[in-house]
Design an enzyme around this catalytic site. Structure first.
Site, mmCIF file in Angstrom:
data_model
loop_
_atom_site.group_PDB
_atom_site.id
_atom_site.type_symbol
_atom_site.label_atom_id
_atom_site.label_comp_id
_atom_site.label_asym_id
_atom_site.label_seq_id
_atom_site.Cartn_x
_atom_site.Cartn_y
_atom_site.Cartn_z
ATOM 1 N N GLY A 11 -18.111 3.639 41.646
ATOM 2 C CA GLY A 11 -18.145 2.310 41.033
ATOM 3 C C GLY A 11 -19.533 1.998 40.508
ATOM 4 O O GLY A 11 -19.969 0.852 40.468
ATOM 5 N N ILE A 16 -22.385 -4.271 41.729
ATOM 6 C CA ILE A 16 -23.203 -3.833 42.871
ATOM 7 C C ILE A 16 -24.015 -2.615 42.447
ATOM 8 O O ILE A 16 -25.215 -2.514 42.738
ATOM 9 C CB ILE A 16 -22.328 -3.530 44.107
ATOM 10 N N GLY A 17 -23.374 -1.711 41.719
ATOM 11 C CA GLY A 17 -24.055 -0.512 41.243
ATOM 12 C C GLY A 17 -25.321 -0.842 40.454
ATOM 13 O O GLY A 17 -26.344 -0.161 40.599
ATOM 14 N N ARG A 97 -0.734 -8.483 48.643
ATOM 15 C CA ARG A 97 -1.597 -7.666 49.484
ATOM 16 C C ARG A 97 -1.163 -6.201 49.494
ATOM 17 O O ARG A 97 -1.972 -5.292 49.460
ATOM 18 C CB ARG A 97 -1.636 -8.211 50.913
ATOM 19 N N GLY A 129 -16.567 -0.917 49.174
ATOM 20 C CA GLY A 129 -15.433 -1.464 48.411
ATOM 21 C C GLY A 129 -14.355 -2.030 49.319
ATOM 22 O O GLY A 129 -13.996 -1.420 50.336
ATOM 23 N N ASP A 158 -22.676 -9.081 56.205
ATOM 24 C CA ASP A 158 -22.321 -10.183 57.109
ATOM 25 C C ASP A 158 -23.398 -10.345 58.188
ATOM 26 O O ASP A 158 -23.797 -11.457 58.527
ATOM 27 C CB ASP A 158 -20.961 -9.898 57.750
ATOM 28 N N HIS A 186 -14.380 -6.865 58.033
ATOM 29 C CA HIS A 186 -15.164 -7.507 56.975
ATOM 30 C C HIS A 186 -14.217 -8.395 56.173
ATOM 31 O O HIS A 186 -13.698 -8.005 55.131
ATOM 32 C CB HIS A 186 -15.833 -6.469 56.062
HETATM 33 P P1 NAX Z 1 -17.125 -4.395 40.023
HETATM 34 O O1 NAX Z 1 -15.706 -4.666 39.654
HETATM 35 O O2 NAX Z 1 -18.228 -4.998 39.246
HETATM 36 O O3 NAX Z 1 -17.365 -2.815 40.029
HETATM 37 C C1 NAX Z 1 -16.461 -1.923 40.583
HETATM 38 C C2 NAX Z 1 -16.549 -0.640 39.790
HETATM 39 O O4 NAX Z 1 -15.747 0.335 40.425
HETATM 40 C C3 NAX Z 1 -16.054 -0.769 38.345
HETATM 41 O O5 NAX Z 1 -17.077 -0.369 37.469
HETATM 42 C C4 NAX Z 1 -14.851 0.167 38.310
HETATM 43 O O6 NAX Z 1 -14.722 0.833 37.062
HETATM 44 C C5 NAX Z 1 -15.203 1.134 39.428
HETATM 45 N N1 NAX Z 1 -14.060 1.885 39.944
HETATM 46 C C6 NAX Z 1 -12.777 1.472 40.091
HETATM 47 N N2 NAX Z 1 -12.008 2.478 40.536
HETATM 48 C C7 NAX Z 1 -12.818 3.541 40.686
HETATM 49 C C8 NAX Z 1 -12.603 4.882 41.094
HETATM 50 N N3 NAX Z 1 -11.390 5.303 41.434
HETATM 51 N N4 NAX Z 1 -13.665 5.701 41.122
HETATM 52 C C9 NAX Z 1 -14.874 5.295 40.762
HETATM 53 N N5 NAX Z 1 -15.136 4.045 40.346
HETATM 54 C C10 NAX Z 1 -14.127 3.179 40.319
HETATM 55 O O7 NAX Z 1 -17.215 -4.776 41.570
HETATM 56 P P2 NAX Z 1 -18.530 -5.021 42.456
HETATM 57 O O8 NAX Z 1 -18.887 -6.442 42.373
HETATM 58 O O9 NAX Z 1 -19.546 -3.998 42.143
HETATM 59 O O10 NAX Z 1 -17.923 -4.788 43.906
HETATM 60 C C11 NAX Z 1 -17.469 -3.507 44.326
HETATM 61 C C12 NAX Z 1 -16.658 -3.632 45.612
HETATM 62 O O11 NAX Z 1 -17.478 -4.118 46.665
HETATM 63 C C13 NAX Z 1 -15.474 -4.583 45.528
HETATM 64 O O12 NAX Z 1 -14.365 -3.997 46.178
HETATM 65 C C14 NAX Z 1 -15.945 -5.785 46.311
HETATM 66 O O13 NAX Z 1 -14.869 -6.542 46.836
HETATM 67 C C15 NAX Z 1 -16.755 -5.114 47.379
HETATM 68 N N6 NAX Z 1 -17.712 -5.944 48.122
HETATM 69 C C16 NAX Z 1 -17.912 -5.642 49.427
HETATM 70 C C17 NAX Z 1 -18.835 -6.317 50.209
HETATM 71 C C18 NAX Z 1 -19.063 -5.946 51.631
HETATM 72 O O14 NAX Z 1 -19.884 -6.594 52.281
HETATM 73 N N7 NAX Z 1 -18.410 -4.928 52.207
HETATM 74 C C19 NAX Z 1 -19.586 -7.471 49.662
HETATM 75 C C20 NAX Z 1 -19.670 -7.463 48.163
HETATM 76 C C21 NAX Z 1 -18.395 -7.041 47.465
HETATM 77 O O15 NAX Z 1 -17.502 -8.137 47.442
#
Ligand code: NAX
Length: 327
Positions: A11, A16-17, A97, A129, A158, A186
């Site tokens: 991703g 986040i990246g 879900r 993710g 968190d 989480h």
């Molecule tokens: P974004 O939607 O900005 O970026 C996600 C990226 O993943 C996209 O560029 C997409 O093309 C890519 N992607 C999708 N499927 C893929 C695959 N099979 N292989 C490789 N890349 C793939 O999301 P972002 O804001 O960066 O958040 C990423 C994830 O972190 C989300 O699931 C989000 O819910 C989660 N989070 C987790 C947190 C935690 O504390 N554990 C907090 C922050 C965030 O909410």
């Protein structure tokens, strides 16, 4: 060591990246050790990712030893020592879900299998993710040759949020706060625990001395912080999630300081009556790349109820992905 640490980020073209890659490249995980980045994206996002790589180049980071991008996990994960699984399928409008778990199941089964096949023998895998705990469980279950202890889901954000709230309440600097714990999932059911935390060496719950604040402000503020950030920013937490992802990986690989611990969601061995096999957040210490759940903490009825509720949600998610045939 001068051999670069090979770090995969999935991703990588996402929000986040955009913060995470620059932190890793400037040493937030490995310090002065060179790093090689392996960036995985889906095909349609590769062009955007090329732009991000141009910016990485333009930083001329002294310890960035190389960058590779692609959409094939078996190529990108080849020989990686650390895999940060950030990319996931967000919940879209009208998505149930079950749909969400299924969409993410497809991603994390494939990535688990690819890691199993091609990652380095010493690989550590951190899942950011969402739903992070269950995505980690899916990847772990699809990588039978990788020890289960090598998988972890991120609850460090968190944990850091809880430290920040406690620091603001007590007026103590964050460096005076130790032994914070996030238990469970989480998600909004997570339990941030002040009964074992310390502020300047004193028990945090006693230092606060305000059960009403703890129950009605502290716990919901930490648990719902993600939603508050979406409300304010119009986008979900990204820089703080990236920072926590680095903190978690650095401490896992290089160890927690004496007299402190961190929160990580790891496979349960039954500690604290969390059913064996669930990926649940615990207080852990780390050393030489391995974590150990802190043992012997007294859990009172209040904490027990909170932990049980969050763990019940994890058991439910596990059942759902079992029914879908993902694990
Ligand atoms: P974004 O939607 O900005 O970026 C996600 C990226 O993943 C996209 O560029 C997409 O093309 C890519 N992607 C999708 N499927 C893929 C695959 N099979 N292989 C490789 N890349 C793939 O999301 P972002 O804001 O960066 O958040 C990423 C994830 O972190 C989300 O699931 C989000 O819910 C989660 N989070 C987790 C947190 C935690 O504390 N554990 C907090 C922050 C965030 O909410």
């Amino acid at each position: 060591s001068d051999t670069p640490l090979k770090v995969a980020v999935t991703g990588a073209a996402g929000q986040i990246g955009y913060s995470l890659l620059f932190r890793i490249a400037s040493g937030a995980i490995a310090g002065d050790r060179p790093v090689e980045l392996r960036l995985l994206e889906i095909e349609p996002a590769l062009k955007a990712l090329e732009g991000v790589v141009m910016e990485l180049d333009d930083c001329a980071f002294p310890n960035l030893a190389g960058v590779e991008i692609g959409a094939d996990p078996t190529k990108i994960f080849e020989g990686v020592n650390l895999a940060l699984l950030v990319g996931a399928r967000p919940r879209g409008p009208g998505m149930e879900r079950g749909d969400l778990l299924e969409a993410n199941g497809a991603i994390f089964t494939a990535q688990g299998k690819a890691l199993n096949e091609v990652a380095a023998d010493d690989v550590r895998i951190g899942v950011t993710g969402n739903p992070a705990n269950t995505n980690a469980l899916i990847a772990m279950s699809n990588a039978p040759d990788i020890p289960q202890e090598r998988f972890s889901a991120l609850t460090r954000l968190d944990h850091n949020r809880a430290i920040s709230q406690l620091a603001a309440k007590t007026g103590a600097p964050v460096t005076e706060i130790k032994k914070m714990t996030i238990w469970g999932n989480h998600s909004a059911t997570q339990y941030p625990d002040l009964f074992h935390a310390e502020v300047s060496g004193k028990n945090a719950a006693e230092a606060v001395g305000d059960q009403e604040w703890l129950e009605s402000y502290f716990i919901p503020t930490v648990a719902k912080r993600g939603a508050a950030i979406i409300d304010a920013r119009g986008a979900s937490s990204a820089a703080s999630a990236a920072s926590a992802t680095c903190d978690a990986a650095r401490d896992w690989l290089y160890g927690t300081p004496e007299g402190d611990w961190v929160s990580m969601a790891v496979v349960s061995d039954g500690s604290y009556d969390v059913p064996e096999g669930l990926v649940s957040s615990f207080p852990v210490t780390t050393s030489n790349g391995d974590w150990t759940i802190v043992q012997g903490l007294d859990i009172d009825d209040f904490s027990r109820g909170r932990i049980d509720a969050s763990v019940a949600e994890l058991a439910d998610e596990k059942q759902a992905v079992t029914d879908l045939g993902l694990i």
